[in-house]
Design an enzyme around this catalytic site. Structure first.
Site, mmCIF file in Angstrom:
data_model
loop_
_atom_site.group_PDB
_atom_site.id
_atom_site.type_symbol
_atom_site.label_atom_id
_atom_site.label_comp_id
_atom_site.label_asym_id
_atom_site.label_seq_id
_atom_site.Cartn_x
_atom_site.Cartn_y
_atom_site.Cartn_z
ATOM 1 C CB ALA A 58 -0.893 -0.006 1.229
ATOM 2 C CE1 TYR A 183 -5.340 1.385 6.529
ATOM 3 C CE2 TYR A 183 -5.462 -0.524 5.091
ATOM 4 C CZ TYR A 183 -4.995 0.086 6.249
ATOM 5 O OH TYR A 183 -4.204 -0.612 7.135
ATOM 6 N NE ARG A 231 -5.843 -7.238 -1.438
ATOM 7 C CZ ARG A 231 -4.922 -7.947 -0.786
ATOM 8 N NH1 ARG A 231 -4.513 -7.551 0.401
ATOM 9 N NH2 ARG A 231 -4.401 -9.046 -1.302
HETATM 10 C C1 LIG Z 1 3.128 -7.662 6.956
HETATM 11 C C2 LIG Z 1 1.810 -7.474 6.250
HETATM 12 C C3 LIG Z 1 1.561 -6.275 5.599
HETATM 13 C C4 LIG Z 1 0.362 -6.102 4.879
HETATM 14 N N1 LIG Z 1 0.176 -4.960 4.149
HETATM 15 C C5 LIG Z 1 -0.864 -4.895 3.269
HETATM 16 C C6 LIG Z 1 -0.932 -3.878 2.291
HETATM 17 O O1 LIG Z 1 -0.021 -3.056 2.143
HETATM 18 N N2 LIG Z 1 -2.025 -3.845 1.491
HETATM 19 C C7 LIG Z 1 -3.015 -4.781 1.563
HETATM 20 O O2 LIG Z 1 -3.983 -4.706 0.824
HETATM 21 N N3 LIG Z 1 -2.936 -5.778 2.467
HETATM 22 C C8 LIG Z 1 -1.877 -5.874 3.281
HETATM 23 N N4 LIG Z 1 -1.755 -6.942 4.131
HETATM 24 C C9 LIG Z 1 -2.750 -8.013 4.044
HETATM 25 C C10 LIG Z 1 -2.260 -9.091 3.079
HETATM 26 O O3 LIG Z 1 -2.017 -8.591 1.782
HETATM 27 C C11 LIG Z 1 -3.262 -10.241 2.999
HETATM 28 O O4 LIG Z 1 -4.449 -9.772 2.448
HETATM 29 C C12 LIG Z 1 -3.533 -10.856 4.381
HETATM 30 O O5 LIG Z 1 -2.337 -11.028 5.112
HETATM 31 C C13 LIG Z 1 -4.219 -12.209 4.247
HETATM 32 O O6 LIG Z 1 -3.432 -13.060 3.444
HETATM 33 P P1 LIG Z 1 -2.499 -14.220 4.069
HETATM 34 O O7 LIG Z 1 -3.415 -15.113 4.875
HETATM 35 O O8 LIG Z 1 -1.946 -14.925 2.836
HETATM 36 O O9 LIG Z 1 -1.445 -13.594 4.889
HETATM 37 C C14 LIG Z 1 -0.595 -7.120 4.873
HETATM 38 C C15 LIG Z 1 -0.346 -8.302 5.585
HETATM 39 C C16 LIG Z 1 0.846 -8.492 6.235
HETATM 40 C C17 LIG Z 1 1.103 -9.810 6.922
#
Ligand SMILES: Cc1cc2nc3c(=O)[nH]c(=O)nc-3n(C[C@H](O)[C@H](O)[C@H](O)COP(=O)(O)O)c2cc1C
Length: 366
Positions: A58, A183, A231
């Site tokens: 982001a 957001y 998204r």
């Molecule tokens: C360290 C971290 C940073 C994240 N930053 C963002 C982000 O910048 N933008 C976003 O849409 N989601 C962000 N998320 C959410 C992830 O993109 C993802 O949607 C969420 O972790 C669920 O997926 P997972 O189960 O594969 O981790 C972040 C998640 C983590 C763990």
């Protein structure tokens, strides 16, 4: 063996070699929005994960749109130059295409980094005024944001357009708008956070209006050959909040104005949200959006094993899967998934000796 996960897909004019996407992940490691060597390390590593596409975290389209003081931004020439350096590095040494997520944190801005607590910044930590559709705090202890005026909306919309132009110049392959996780754009969509009484609040169509204005303005600035997506939230997980039916309507409207894909996530709209955290938690919603809105659909959320990812794509539930935490845990996730599923991925020459036959046994069980 043929595998759906490792089959190619074309989005607008971008060819992706497989359906695996590294989900955007904030690194809280920028300096006034400017990417640092941490981004070179992190994104360079994930460019060789076996995923066809890596989405940069982001990225605040204006300074006050960052979540924390350390979030990435794209609102200055310095930000643009640093991003261009990161993209060039990933292209030179990696094998993935690079997308960027453009964002505005709205009422969730001016916060601490997660490892400092993730709370709103206090007076000693140089907080800033946050903006949102309505002056409603995100949760207990959060300051109420200032209700946005028309001129705020114009300025934010223009910031998204300018950031998209900067992203194009920096060399990205695709752009996505962050309209989830509470957001700014999501907070306009949701009745939980949008109580406006003007043309930008009230009915679902009116709540969609500002996010769609932004999407249309960015679409006009981004060539049709370049994938532009968003998204979106599949479920607010709050009584009276957005549901999968709203996600279908929003996806349809985005498609209508020329967006190429959506990514289905959920949660984050307020401190009261209680997501149901089960593996593949957003898959059913993605399936519904894909079938009803007929737009290329990615899904994210607790997808961790190759078998589950393969089932999602082979079952036609989504067109792409995004992984976040599993990629941090195993930055060669795609290589190992290829081994499990009998496919192969492009690897850097320097690492050829590690694969594909180093380990005879499967790396994953599920
Ligand atoms: C360290 C971290 C940073 C994240 N930053 C963002 C982000 O910048 N933008 C976003 O849409 N989601 C962000 N998320 C959410 C992830 O993109 C993802 O949607 C969420 O972790 C669920 O997926 P997972 O189960 O594969 O981790 C972040 C998640 C983590 C763990």
């Amino acid at each position: 063996m043929t595998t759906a996960l490792f089959s190619p897909i074309r989005i607008a004019a971008l060819d992706l070699g497989n359906r695996i996407v590294v989900s955007p992940m904030c690194q809280y490691s920028a300096d006034d929005g400017v990417a640092t060597d941490w981004h070179i390390t992190h994104l360079g590593m994930l460019s060789n994960s076996g995923a066809a596409l890596v989405v940069v975290e982001a990225t605040g389209v204006e300074r006050r749109g960052r979540i924390t003081h350390s979030c990435l931004g794209l609102y200055s020439d310095d930000c643009e130059a640093a991003l261009a350096r990161v993209v060039a590095h990933c292209r030179r040494y990696g094998n993935a295409k690079i997308a960027i997520q453009l964002a505005h944190a709205g009422r969730k801005a001016s916060a601490q980094r997660p490892w400092e607590g993730g709370r709103p910044l206090d007076g000693a930590a140089d907080p800033w005024e946050t903006i949102a559709p309505s002056p409603l705090a995100f949760g207990p202890g959060w300051p109420p944001p200032r209700e946005m005026t028309m001129s705020d909306m114009d300025r934010v919309c223009e910031s998204f357009v300018q950031a998209a132009r900067r992203a194009l110049r920096a060399g990205v392959d695709a752009i996505e708008l962050h309209a989830a996780h509470g957001y700014l754009l999501h907070s306009f969509l949701s009745p939980v956070s949008n109580r406006r009484t003007d043309a930008y609040g009230g009915s679902a169509a009116q709540r969609m209006r500002f996010p769609l204005d932004v999407a249309a303005a960015v679409r006009a600035a981004v060539p049709p050959s370049m994938p532009l997506g968003a998204r979106i939230t599949g479920n607010d997980w709050v009584e009276g909040g957005l549901t999968p039916v709203d996600a279908v309507a929003f996806a349809r409207a985005l498609k209508e104005i020329g967006l190429d894909f959506v990514c289905i996530s959920s949660g984050g709209v307020s401190a009261d949200a209680r997501p149901v955290m089960v593996p593949g938690m957003n898959v059913q919603i993605a399936e519904m959006v894909k079938a009803e809105a007929r737009i290329a659909t990615r899904v994210v959320g607790l997808i961790a094993t190759p078998k589950r990812a393969e089932e999602i794509i082979a079952g036609g539930k989504a067109d792409m899967v995004a992984l976040a935490r599993a990629m941090l845990d195993n930055p060669h996730w795609g290589w190992h998934a290829a081994k499990v599923l009998g496919a192969d991925v492009v690897r850097p020459s320097q690492y050829q000796r590690a694969a594909p036959n180093l380990w005879p046994g499967a790396m994953f069980q599920d």
